[in-house]
Design an enzyme around this catalytic site. Structure first.
Site, PDB file in Angstrom:
ATOM      1  N   LYS A  11      43.000  42.947  28.639  1.00 37.67           N
ATOM      2  CA  LYS A  11      44.412  42.855  28.286  1.00 37.67           C
ATOM      3  C   LYS A  11      45.113  44.204  28.338  1.00 37.67           C
ATOM      4  CE  LYS A  11      47.491  40.755  24.921  1.00 37.67           C
ATOM      5  NZ  LYS A  11      47.666  40.289  23.546  1.00 37.67           N
ATOM      6  N   LEU A  49      45.138  45.960  30.784  1.00 40.22           N
ATOM      7  CA  LEU A  49      45.619  46.115  32.156  1.00 40.22           C
ATOM      8  C   LEU A  49      46.959  45.415  32.334  1.00 40.22           C
ATOM      9  CD1 LEU A  49      42.218  45.255  33.878  1.00 40.22           C
ATOM     10  CD2 LEU A  49      43.142  47.527  33.381  1.00 40.22           C
ATOM     11  N   LYS A  86      41.051  33.373  27.892  1.00 37.43           N
ATOM     12  CA  LYS A  86      40.164  32.661  28.826  1.00 37.43           C
ATOM     13  C   LYS A  86      38.972  33.517  29.186  1.00 37.43           C
ATOM     14  CE  LYS A  86      43.359  29.367  30.880  1.00 37.43           C
ATOM     15  NZ  LYS A  86      44.562  29.621  30.040  1.00 37.43           N
ATOM     16  N   VAL A 109      47.524  20.957  54.653  1.00 40.15           N
ATOM     17  CA  VAL A 109      48.278  20.223  55.667  1.00 40.15           C
ATOM     18  C   VAL A 109      49.721  20.714  55.693  1.00 40.15           C
ATOM     19  CG1 VAL A 109      49.107  17.958  56.368  1.00 40.15           C
ATOM     20  CG2 VAL A 109      46.816  18.207  55.405  1.00 40.15           C
ATOM     21  N   ARG A 130      53.714  44.174  65.942  1.00 40.15           N
ATOM     22  CA  ARG A 130      52.827  45.155  65.319  1.00 40.15           C
ATOM     23  C   ARG A 130      51.549  45.348  66.117  1.00 40.15           C
ATOM     24  NH1 ARG A 130      51.326  42.870  60.560  1.00 40.15           N
ATOM     25  NH2 ARG A 130      52.628  41.044  60.725  1.00 40.15           N
TER      26      ARG A 130
END
Length: 298
Positions: free
Chosen positions: A113, A115, A125, A154, A233
């Site tokens: 936490k 971070l 979690k 899809v 690119r």
DNA sequence: GAGACGGCGCATTATA
DNA sequence: TATAATGCG
DNA sequence: GTCTC
């Protein structure tokens, strides 16, 4: 696509073609598109900020794979349950990316936490994962989450449709083909689901671009068509192809009606048999399927 | 505790 | 029938 | 879901 569009600017309103393996997309950029948005200020707080360029974050291996794997499953579940809240989804992806790069073994949710990008929900979690090896919510619905992910591949099937298909009990993409409520786009998405995964080699892409440019020139020598994105690119292969087309008469200041700019091109390409399936068609955006023409130099 | 987190064209469906 | 909302890329 | 105000 918008990134490419931003390259087009000044007083030339721009049409846009995108070829994705078997598909072409044509878009006409608008004035508001063209203005680059304001830069976002990244202010840092007391939290530790993730910086992938920093030596500190250089870690070749993921020391927290159990955590990131479980979080990935949770993210998938969350996505399915909420029919894909894009912000929540991004928050999970961001957190997983950060933890994957974290150069030390995480021993508690509280540590994580610290971070930036990981809050109390994910911290909790993590504690659960560290303690039990998994997340409670993961156990039952994992199959649904995986199916959700499969259906989402899809073209034309987003979070809402994917969830609907899961709820209907479909187990594979081929099951979808029999669904009575498919949109035209989804029908094409199913038909070409494998085709979409193919990459376009550079040589082939160049041939396609030249083909479109030749047709364009026949319509009017003044037409301009250039490749964008990956081809611009200089990538050796791309999974999609973008082109921008424009005409001197077509300006954005003051803006002019693009008129038949795209339709003339796509009609011509269709007559030639170059374009086969049309995903969508408008004066600003055109998606179609192309096929290499027998005997051409493509 | 509320709002930002990208914005837009096209297709389709819902609502007036 | 006209417009708004939703879904999607 | 996280961050900022």
């Amino acid at each position: 696509m918008l990134g490419a569009t931003n390259l087009m600017r000044s007083h030339t309103q721009t049409s846009h073609i995108r070829l994705k393996r078997t598909f072409v997309v044509v878009t006409v950029a608008r004035e508001k598109f063209i203005t680059p948005g304001p830069k976002k200020d990244t202010k840092k707080q007391k939290k530790i900020k993730f910086d992938p360029t920093d030596e500190l974050w250089k870690s070749d291996i993921n020391l927290n794979e159990d955590i990131t794997k479980a979080l990935g499953g949770v993210a998938l579940l969350e996505k399915e349950r909420k029919s894909g809240d894009p912000f929540k989804q991004r928050a999970y992806e961001n957190a997983i990316y950060i933890i994957t790069s974290y150069p030390a073994r995480i021993i508690s949710g509280a540590e994580a936490k610290k971070l930036q990008g990981i809050g109390s929900s994910i911290a909790n979690k993590i504690d659960e994962i560290l303690k039990t090896g998994t997340c409670e919510s993961l156990k039952e619905k994992q199959e649904d989450a995986e199916l959700f992910e499969t259906f989402s591949q899809v073209f034309g099937v987003g979070p809402v449709a994917a969830k609907r298909f899961v709820d209907k009990g479909y187990k594979s993409i081929s099951d979808l083909a029999n669904d009575p409520d498919l949109t035209d786009m989804q029908r094409l998405g199913i038909k070409y689901v494998d085709d979409f995964k193919l990459m376009i080699p550079k040589v082939e892409a160049q041939g396609l671009i030249h083909y479109v440019q030749d047709v364009l020139k026949e319509l009017s020598p003044a037409y301009i068509g250039i490749a964008c994105d990956g081809h611009r690119r200089e990538l050796s292969e791309t999974n999609s192809l973008y082109m921008a087309i424009t005409h001197p008469n077509y300006t954005s200041s003051p803006s002019t009606d693009p008129g038949r700019l795209l339709l003339d091109l796509t009609d011509a390409l269709t007559d030639l048999g170059f374009l086969t399936d049309h995903i969508s068609s408008g004066i600003l955006k055109y998606w179609v399927r192309w096929e290499s023409i027998e005997g051409s130099t493509i």
